[in-house]
Design an enzyme around this catalytic site. Structure first.
Site, PDB file in Angstrom:
ATOM      1  N   TYR A  49       0.859  -1.189   0.000  1.00 57.12           N
ATOM      2  CA  TYR A  49       0.000   0.000   0.000  1.00 57.12           C
ATOM      3  C   TYR A  49       0.886   1.226   0.000  1.00 57.12           C
ATOM      4  O   TYR A  49       1.859   1.306   0.745  1.00 57.12           O
ATOM      5  CB  TYR A  49      -0.884  -0.016   1.258  1.00 57.12           C
ATOM      6  CG  TYR A  49      -1.807   1.174   1.420  1.00 57.12           C
ATOM      7  CD1 TYR A  49      -1.533   2.163   2.362  1.00 57.12           C
ATOM      8  CD2 TYR A  49      -2.956   1.301   0.655  1.00 57.12           C
ATOM      9  CE1 TYR A  49      -2.381   3.255   2.528  1.00 57.12           C
ATOM     10  CE2 TYR A  49      -3.818   2.392   0.818  1.00 57.12           C
ATOM     11  CZ  TYR A  49      -3.520   3.362   1.762  1.00 57.12           C
ATOM     12  OH  TYR A  49      -4.361   4.423   1.928  1.00 57.12           O
ATOM     13  N   ASP A  56       9.401   2.993  -0.757  1.00 57.51           N
ATOM     14  CA  ASP A  56       8.362   3.674   0.009  1.00 57.51           C
ATOM     15  C   ASP A  56       8.626   3.399   1.494  1.00 57.51           C
ATOM     16  O   ASP A  56       8.288   2.339   2.013  1.00 57.51           O
ATOM     17  CB  ASP A  56       6.966   3.181  -0.400  1.00 57.51           C
ATOM     18  CG  ASP A  56       5.890   3.854   0.421  1.00 57.51           C
ATOM     19  OD1 ASP A  56       4.691   3.621   0.139  1.00 57.51           O
ATOM     20  OD2 ASP A  56       6.234   4.627   1.333  1.00 57.51           O
ATOM     21  N   LYS A  85       4.734   9.757   8.488  1.00 56.70           N
ATOM     22  CA  LYS A  85       4.595   9.218   9.847  1.00 56.70           C
ATOM     23  C   LYS A  85       5.631   9.792  10.826  1.00 56.70           C
ATOM     24  O   LYS A  85       5.510  10.925  11.276  1.00 56.70           O
ATOM     25  CB  LYS A  85       4.628   7.684   9.778  1.00 56.70           C
ATOM     26  CG  LYS A  85       3.448   7.096   8.959  1.00 56.70           C
ATOM     27  CD  LYS A  85       3.449   5.601   8.962  1.00 56.70           C
ATOM     28  CE  LYS A  85       2.519   5.031   7.922  1.00 56.70           C
ATOM     29  NZ  LYS A  85       1.096   4.977   8.362  1.00 56.70           N
TER      30      LYS A  85
HETATM   31  P1  KE4 Z   1      -0.765   8.483   4.454  1.00 60.90           P
HETATM   32  O1  KE4 Z   1      -1.332   9.168   3.227  1.00 60.90           O
HETATM   33  O2  KE4 Z   1      -1.787   7.623   5.159  1.00 60.90           O
HETATM   34  O3  KE4 Z   1      -0.033   9.441   5.379  1.00 60.90           O
HETATM   35  O4  KE4 Z   1       0.394   7.482   3.934  1.00 60.90           O
HETATM   36  C1  KE4 Z   1       0.090   6.521   2.950  1.00 60.90           C
HETATM   37  C2  KE4 Z   1       1.088   5.388   3.054  1.00 60.90           C
HETATM   38  C3  KE4 Z   1       2.079   5.291   2.095  1.00 60.90           C
HETATM   39  N1  KE4 Z   1       3.006   4.312   2.147  1.00 60.90           N
HETATM   40  C4  KE4 Z   1       2.997   3.397   3.157  1.00 60.90           C
HETATM   41  C5  KE4 Z   1       4.040   2.326   3.183  1.00 60.90           C
HETATM   42  C6  KE4 Z   1       2.006   3.453   4.176  1.00 60.90           C
HETATM   43  O5  KE4 Z   1       2.012   2.532   5.173  1.00 60.90           O
HETATM   44  C7  KE4 Z   1       1.024   4.462   4.121  1.00 60.90           C
HETATM   45  C8  KE4 Z   1      -0.097   4.564   5.137  1.00 60.90           C
HETATM   46  N2  KE4 Z   1      -0.181   3.494   6.083  1.00 60.90           N
HETATM   47  C9  KE4 Z   1      -1.513   3.200   6.564  1.00 60.90           C
HETATM   48  C10 KE4 Z   1      -1.368   2.109   7.641  1.00 60.90           C
HETATM   49  N3  KE4 Z   1      -1.220   0.833   7.050  1.00 60.90           N
HETATM   50  C11 KE4 Z   1      -2.212   4.404   7.078  1.00 60.90           C
HETATM   51  C12 KE4 Z   1      -3.379   4.108   7.988  1.00 60.90           C
HETATM   52  C13 KE4 Z   1      -4.682   4.549   7.367  1.00 60.90           C
HETATM   53  O6  KE4 Z   1      -4.864   4.413   6.141  1.00 60.90           O
HETATM   54  O7  KE4 Z   1      -5.537   5.041   8.156  1.00 60.90           O
END
Ligand code: KE4
Length: 420
Positions: free
Chosen positions: A144, A239, A267
């Site tokens: 993801y 990523d 994060k």
């Molecule tokens: P955000 O747009 O959520 O800040 O980041 C996206 C993203 C991009 N790349 C990786 C490897 C990530 O893990 C994420 C976001 N992680 C999820 C948790 N698995 C965010 C939690 C959510 O969607 O509420």
């Protein structure tokens, strides 16, 4: 546990916000029941709207590596807020945080801050496409990279949790430019380069997958990706939104000794405030506006409060912290394994997943073999005992610098009692 106030708040939220949540994975979709509304947290502990306390193994999905309400992070935000919350001009704090990242991650020569991990990955692939003049990207099923159109094809995390890995609303023309390969299977990537030798702009990978549960990328697999990208003129993007400053002072790339062309972050670099970033080789990053033609912008990019929180957080992300997290994590993993319970634990540093399967989990097929019904029962068994895990089998859990052996042994005891 009585969670009457959370139920009231959830009913109110559902009338105002789709599903009552601002991010789907929070809605307990795959574990059932109603989400718990938190009101405060300190260190390794969360407190919900009914006053119940939980040991936190989500850490806001990764950012809270120091634990909640770290006094210096809170003070830095308060101090910045007194000078205004945003200027819309350059500020010194942006250079301070940029320097901290560049000093720690050798592959990053220039960096651009944005407001989320999604913005970071969207921008990184636009940059790769602009730099190479190519349009296709390779990602991995179950990984993801945020909710950008190009990524919501066989995606992990909430998309997988809710059973919609390929989202409606993504035009076929865009979806067609995304090629999915199999994580930890280099031959699946070689096949795509064989099929599209001149069309692939980038390969984007979570070097340690966290969005189908925690699955380390094999070193040969990751080095093989780098060789293929070099051979075919594609950009390798790590990523590291989740792994950046989580598993090593220089992220997963520091652990593996690999220098990708571009990296994305989020994060932890925001310490819980909205921040993302992308960075890498100078010759590539100089294609980004206003120096180059690849456009990317943001009203609140480099926001002074987020920069302050990120600087304060990274200041504590030193060797001593990672040594402690590894030592704590290793003892926790050994205790879990020692139970002989019918589950598998994958762990890298302070990120881990308890998979409801007795088979090794090294890729997406192993994840799909997990018993998600048992996971749901375990999740609630733990929740009712004051242990808050990610509400999905397809997520990583996190240990913070505020956790002690006692909190981790509470999770071990919970696993033992569940299988008793
Ligand atoms: P955000 O747009 O959520 O800040 O980041 C996206 C993203 C991009 N790349 C990786 C490897 C990530 O893990 C994420 C976001 N992680 C999820 C948790 N698995 C965010 C939690 C959510 O969607 O509420």
């Amino acid at each position: 546990m009585d969670r009457a106030q959370s139920k009231i708040l959830f009913a109110e939220a559902q009338a105002l916000i789709p599903g009552g949540v601002n991010s789907p994975v929070r809605a307990f979709g795959s574990v059932g029941g109603d989400p718990v509304f938190m009101t405060r947290a300190k260190g390794a502990w969360l407190t919900d709207a009914d006053g119940n306390r939980y040991i936190d193994f989500i850490g806001s999905w990764g950012p809270m590596i120091l634990g909640h309400a770290h006094p210096d992070v809170t003070a830095a935000i308060e101090q910045a807020a007194r000078k205004s919350t945003s200027f819309g001009t350059p500020t010194e704090a942006e250079s301070r945080l940029a320097q901290l990242v560049i000093d720690r991650v050798p592959s990053v020569e220039l960096i651009r801050f944005v407001n989320s991990g999604t913005e970071a990955t969207m921008s990184a692939i636009r940059l790769a496409r602009g730099y190479t003049g190519r349009s296709k990207i390779v990602k991995f099923e179950g990984c993801y990279h945020g909710h950008g159109d190009s990524f919501l094809i066989k995606a992990g995390s909430g998309a997988l949790t809710l059973g919609v890995p390929s989202s409606p609303g993504v035009p076929a023309a865009i979806a067609g430019e995304t090629l999915n390969a199999t994580f930890n299977d280099l031959a699946s990537v070689e096949a795509l380069f064989g099929q599209y030798p001149d069309d692939i702009a980038a390969v984007i990978v979570e070097p340690i997958a966290g969005n189908m549960g925690c699955i380390p990328g094999g070193k040969d697999f990751l080095k093989g990706l780098q060789s293929l990208c070099n051979r075919f003129g594609a950009i390798l993007i790590f990523d590291e939104v989740m792994t950046g400053f989580r598993v090593h002072p220089a992220g997963a790339q520091g652990l593996y000794g690999i220098k990708p062309d571009l990296s994305t972050f989020g994060k932890i670099i925001g310490g819980g405030l909205p921040v993302g970033a992308y960075g890498g080789k100078k010759e590539i990053m100089e294609q980004v506006a206003p120096v180059g033609p690849v456009y990317q912008a943001g009203t609140l990019s480099g926001n002074p409060l987020a920069m302050a929180a990120g600087i304060a957080t990274l200041t504590y992300c030193d060797g001593a912290l990672y040594d402690r997290l590894e030592s704590l994590g290793a003892r926790f993993e050994a205790a879990i394994t020692g139970l002989g319970a019918p589950l598998t634990i994958n762990r890298v540093g302070s990120m881990f997943t308890l998979f409801m399967t007795q088979e090794p989990v090294t890729g997406f097929s192993g994840v799909l073999a997990c018993d998600t019904e048992t996971f749901a029962r375990f999740f609630h068994f733990a929740l009712d005992r004051g242990v808050y895990l990610p509400p999905s089998q397809y997520e990583a859990a996190f240990i913070s610098g505020a956790h002690t052996e006692a909190e981790l042994m509470k999770l071990v005891d919970t696993v033992r009692d569940f299988y008793r």
